[in-house]
Design an enzyme around this catalytic site. Structure first.
Site, mmCIF file in Angstrom:
data_model
loop_
_atom_site.group_PDB
_atom_site.id
_atom_site.type_symbol
_atom_site.label_atom_id
_atom_site.label_comp_id
_atom_site.label_asym_id
_atom_site.label_seq_id
_atom_site.Cartn_x
_atom_site.Cartn_y
_atom_site.Cartn_z
ATOM 1 N N HIS A 99 0.804 -1.215 0.000
ATOM 2 C CA HIS A 99 0.000 0.000 0.000
ATOM 3 C C HIS A 99 0.841 1.272 0.000
ATOM 4 C CE1 HIS A 99 -3.418 -2.370 -0.186
ATOM 5 N NE2 HIS A 99 -4.278 -1.477 0.284
ATOM 6 N N ASP A 160 -5.829 4.977 9.897
ATOM 7 C CA ASP A 160 -7.252 5.109 9.542
ATOM 8 C C ASP A 160 -7.767 3.871 8.813
ATOM 9 O OD1 ASP A 160 -7.218 7.599 10.597
ATOM 10 O OD2 ASP A 160 -7.068 8.649 8.689
ATOM 11 N N GLU A 271 -9.614 14.026 14.937
ATOM 12 C CA GLU A 271 -9.112 14.290 13.576
ATOM 13 C C GLU A 271 -9.887 15.473 13.000
ATOM 14 O OE1 GLU A 271 -8.517 11.325 10.633
ATOM 15 O OE2 GLU A 271 -7.260 10.048 11.901
HETATM 16 P P1 FAD Z 1 4.254 -1.641 2.022
HETATM 17 O O1 FAD Z 1 3.685 -0.555 1.213
HETATM 18 O O2 FAD Z 1 4.221 -2.987 1.429
HETATM 19 O O3 FAD Z 1 5.736 -1.259 2.484
HETATM 20 C C1 FAD Z 1 6.074 0.047 2.903
HETATM 21 C C2 FAD Z 1 7.578 0.163 3.145
HETATM 22 O O4 FAD Z 1 7.929 -0.614 4.272
HETATM 23 C C3 FAD Z 1 8.430 -0.365 1.999
HETATM 24 O O5 FAD Z 1 9.625 0.358 1.941
HETATM 25 C C4 FAD Z 1 8.698 -1.795 2.406
HETATM 26 O O6 FAD Z 1 9.882 -2.303 1.820
HETATM 27 C C5 FAD Z 1 8.805 -1.661 3.917
HETATM 28 N N1 FAD Z 1 8.339 -2.850 4.617
HETATM 29 C C6 FAD Z 1 7.186 -3.516 4.463
HETATM 30 N N2 FAD Z 1 7.128 -4.533 5.340
HETATM 31 C C7 FAD Z 1 8.259 -4.496 6.054
HETATM 32 C C8 FAD Z 1 8.799 -5.286 7.092
HETATM 33 N N3 FAD Z 1 8.141 -6.333 7.598
HETATM 34 N N4 FAD Z 1 10.007 -4.967 7.582
HETATM 35 C C9 FAD Z 1 10.693 -3.901 7.105
HETATM 36 N N5 FAD Z 1 10.250 -3.142 6.111
HETATM 37 C C10 FAD Z 1 9.039 -3.420 5.596
HETATM 38 N N6 FAD Z 1 -0.568 5.636 7.188
HETATM 39 C C11 FAD Z 1 -0.725 6.200 8.387
HETATM 40 O O7 FAD Z 1 0.242 6.410 9.101
HETATM 41 N N7 FAD Z 1 -1.970 6.553 8.833
HETATM 42 C C12 FAD Z 1 -3.094 6.301 8.122
HETATM 43 O O8 FAD Z 1 -4.179 6.605 8.565
HETATM 44 C C13 FAD Z 1 -2.963 5.668 6.862
HETATM 45 N N8 FAD Z 1 -4.037 5.386 6.107
HETATM 46 C C14 FAD Z 1 -3.871 4.755 4.918
HETATM 47 C C15 FAD Z 1 -5.003 4.449 4.153
HETATM 48 C C16 FAD Z 1 -4.869 3.792 2.944
HETATM 49 C C17 FAD Z 1 -6.092 3.464 2.143
HETATM 50 C C18 FAD Z 1 -3.574 3.481 2.459
HETATM 51 C C19 FAD Z 1 -3.392 2.810 1.140
HETATM 52 C C20 FAD Z 1 -2.440 3.805 3.189
HETATM 53 C C21 FAD Z 1 -2.579 4.444 4.421
HETATM 54 N N9 FAD Z 1 -1.484 4.785 5.202
HETATM 55 C C22 FAD Z 1 -1.653 5.370 6.417
HETATM 56 C C23 FAD Z 1 -0.111 4.621 4.697
HETATM 57 C C24 FAD Z 1 0.479 3.302 5.123
HETATM 58 O O9 FAD Z 1 0.855 3.337 6.473
HETATM 59 C C25 FAD Z 1 1.750 3.057 4.328
HETATM 60 O O10 FAD Z 1 1.440 3.158 2.970
HETATM 61 C C26 FAD Z 1 2.328 1.708 4.618
HETATM 62 O O11 FAD Z 1 3.573 1.647 3.998
HETATM 63 C C27 FAD Z 1 1.478 0.641 4.019
HETATM 64 O O12 FAD Z 1 1.731 -0.578 4.644
HETATM 65 P P2 FAD Z 1 1.995 -1.898 3.813
HETATM 66 O O13 FAD Z 1 1.873 -2.933 4.832
HETATM 67 O O14 FAD Z 1 1.158 -2.023 2.607
HETATM 68 O O15 FAD Z 1 3.517 -1.651 3.447
#
Ligand code: FAD
Length: 517
Positions: A99, A160, A271
């Site tokens: 994400h 969120d 918020e």
């Molecule tokens: P990924 O996108 O898969 O990874 C993000 C980064 O972390 C990459 O660099 C990846 O290599 C690294 N990574 C992933 N897993 C690990 C691991 N296990 N160890 C080390 N590194 C790792 N963020 C907020 O803070 N507050 C919010 O309210 C919020 N709302 C959101 C709502 C939506 C609909 C979306 C799409 C995103 C939102 N986000 C929010 C952002 C979200 O926190 C970040 O996009 C986060 O990176 C997504 O998590 P993911 O698990 O998909 O990680």
């Protein structure tokens, strides 16, 4: 300095012992022969999936996708790549739920680790005086919520949207309306297990390997892969009173928000969001929110004015309903919103926390979830938020974008100052999140080009006006920009990198370091 020298020595030694006995072209076959509990895939469908993310704008193809079943699958794969030394371009990206917005979880020509397939440890909830849950780094927060609720417990700090992984949000910060009280998710972790960029498995906490612990939290995946985390819990409420009120006056809006984040016992979530040039807004809300005074509310006309919506939540259990209603009324009576615009609803705790997923289902059914998301997230110092609002909401944004614009303050005293996360200098700062969805092939204000150009104008203004703004979920393309982003934290970030990932194998999609070849 000692850390830096140690990292430099590792780099130097690995250079002179360059293990050229592997030829680069044989990498896929040597990866194939790794004895793993899970498996490594070279299938096009897997590679394509790993090359995409929620932002839907950047695509880098890996050469392989690891589906680990154990921590040693991850450690052995990284060790294997480390053993090639700096002679190969092979990198590794952990992918949580994918994400990210600009390819941060991608690895061009490298190996992507599908963290969601890591099934150890099985989630284990520990009740008692200081409850916690042990989870895999690839676990989704929504699953943690459901599991902990079986014990009447819950994590304290959220995002969120809960269909994100523990490792993904802890690599950033994990911020939502609870952060004013508990700090972000990175302030609510007791312990981590990490696989570093050399393939070493290390446990860390405040007390044990503290430097690694603080590096990884908010560390953009640069120092290690989070394979396990211990998350603090608290007793879970059953219900949530969810409130929205409107302001036309930005000063009154922020004054009330700031007062509420210090009135610790008033609300559990604070918020807010911005509404620009919209009519019919209150009609949209009626399906889920009930006006306190239906007659007055029906007379309220937004008339295209810029409005600011304060969003609050109070947690409670059913037997406390009467008391909570009285308390909420008392706290609301101190606020200066437009009286006819008080809207409320009561929902279960799960429905409140999983609220964005309900929008996701609706958007998916209309084919509007997998569109480009040119998001921009900023931390803005409190003393600059009025200048920012005047220019950005007054001049740069002339329409509410196709997606919310969130705005709410947090107090830094609840945030740990020694993690890798970069924050503004001041004690109170605002999160302002422009969460637009671009309408494919539109040339209008909801089109990708328009939104990107608006984001650029916002960033240029912040720079020109020296607002001391920091990007959250940052995206830069040059090391100069990263240096400026980190400011005085850059040297320590570099030192930590040289110790825990000296060949710059990890998280290449952040574009901070390039693997030395
Ligand atoms: P990924 O996108 O898969 O990874 C993000 C980064 O972390 C990459 O660099 C990846 O290599 C690294 N990574 C992933 N897993 C690990 C691991 N296990 N160890 C080390 N590194 C790792 N963020 C907020 O803070 N507050 C919010 O309210 C919020 N709302 C959101 C709502 C939506 C609909 C979306 C799409 C995103 C939102 N986000 C929010 C952002 C979200 O926190 C970040 O996009 C986060 O990176 C997504 O998590 P993911 O698990 O998909 O990680």
């Amino acid at each position: 300095n000692i850390l830096f020298i140690r990292g430099f020595m590792i780099l130097f030694i690995s250079c002179i012992t360059l293990r050229l006995n592997f030829s680069i072209s044989s990498i896929p076959s040597t990866l194939k022969s790794l004895p793993l509990e899970g498996h490594i895939s070279f299938e096009e469908v897997d590679l394509k999936h790993a090359a995409r993310d929620f932002g839907n704008r950047y695509q880098s193809h890996p050469i392989a996708v690891l589906h680990p079943k154990s921590v040693s699958d991850i450690a052995d794969t990284i060790k294997h790549i480390w053993n090639y030394g700096p002679g190969s371009q092979l990198t590794v990206a952990a992918r949580g739920h994918g994400h990210s917005l600009q390819g941060q979880a991608q690895a061009h020509g490298g190996v992507v680790i599908n963290m969601e397939s890591l099934s150890v440890p099985e989630m284990q909830v520990h009740a008692g005086e200081s409850p916690y849950v042990d989870v895999s780094g690839g676990e989704l927060w929504i699953n943690i919520l459901h599991e902990t609720l079986r014990y009447g417990l819950t994590p304290r700090s959220w995002t969120d949207y809960l269909h994100l992984t523990v490792g993904g949000t802890l690599s950033n910060a994990g911020v939502s309306g609870q952060a004013f009280r508990h700090g972000p998710q990175i302030s609510n972790v007791q312990k981590l297990e990490i696989v570093t960029g050399t393939g070493e498995v290390m446990n860390c906490s405040e007390e044990q390997n503290g430097e690694l612990f603080h590096s990884v939290l908010g560390g953009l995946g640069q120092f290690g892969i989070i394979t396990k985390a211990r998350i603090f819990l608290e007793p879970a409420p059953a219900m949530v009173k969810w409130i929205r009120v409107l302001y036309a006056d930005f000063t009154a809006f922020t004054r009330d928000q700031e007062q509420l984040i210090f009135a610790e016992k008033a609300f559990d979530y604070v918020e807010g969001f911005v509404i620009i040039n919209k009519t019919g807004l209150l009609n949209n809300w009626r399906s889920s929110f009930n006006p306190q005074d239906p007659v007055q509310a029906s007379k309220f006309k937004s008339d295209g004015r810029t409005l600011f919506c304060l969003e609050l939540a109070k947690y409670y259990n059913l037997e406390e309903t009467l008391l909570v209603n009285q308390e909420v009324e008392k706290h609301l009576s101190h606020l200066n919103y437009i009286p006819s615009t008080l809207f409320q609803t009561e929902v279960t705790y799960v429905d409140f926390l999983d609220r964005v997923h309900i929008s996701e289902i609706k958007l998916r059914s209309k084919g509007l979830w997998d569109v480009p998301h040119p998001w921009l997230n900023l931390f803005i110092p409190k003393t600059k938020i009025h200048n920012f609002a005047e220019v950005v909401f007054g001049n740069i944004m002339t329409e509410t974008s196709n997606g919310p614009v969130l705005i709410y303050p947090v107090n830094k005293s609840k945030w740990d100052n020694i993690t890798s996360l970069v924050m503004p200098e001041e004690d109170i700062f605002y999160l302002v999140a422009f969460l637009a969805s671009a309408v494919p092939s539109s040339n209008g204000p909801d089109g990708l080009e328009h939104i990107l150009s608006q984001n650029k104008k916002i960033l240029e203004y912040c720079e020109r006006a020296h607002l001391g703004v920091k990007q959250y979920l940052p995206h830069y393309t040059t090391q100069e920009e990263w240096r400026a982003h980190f400011g005085s934290q850059w040297e320590i970030f570099l030192q930590r990198k040289s110790v825990y990932d000296p060949l710059a194998i990890l998280a290449p999609g952040q574009r901070i370091f390039q693997k030395s070849i």
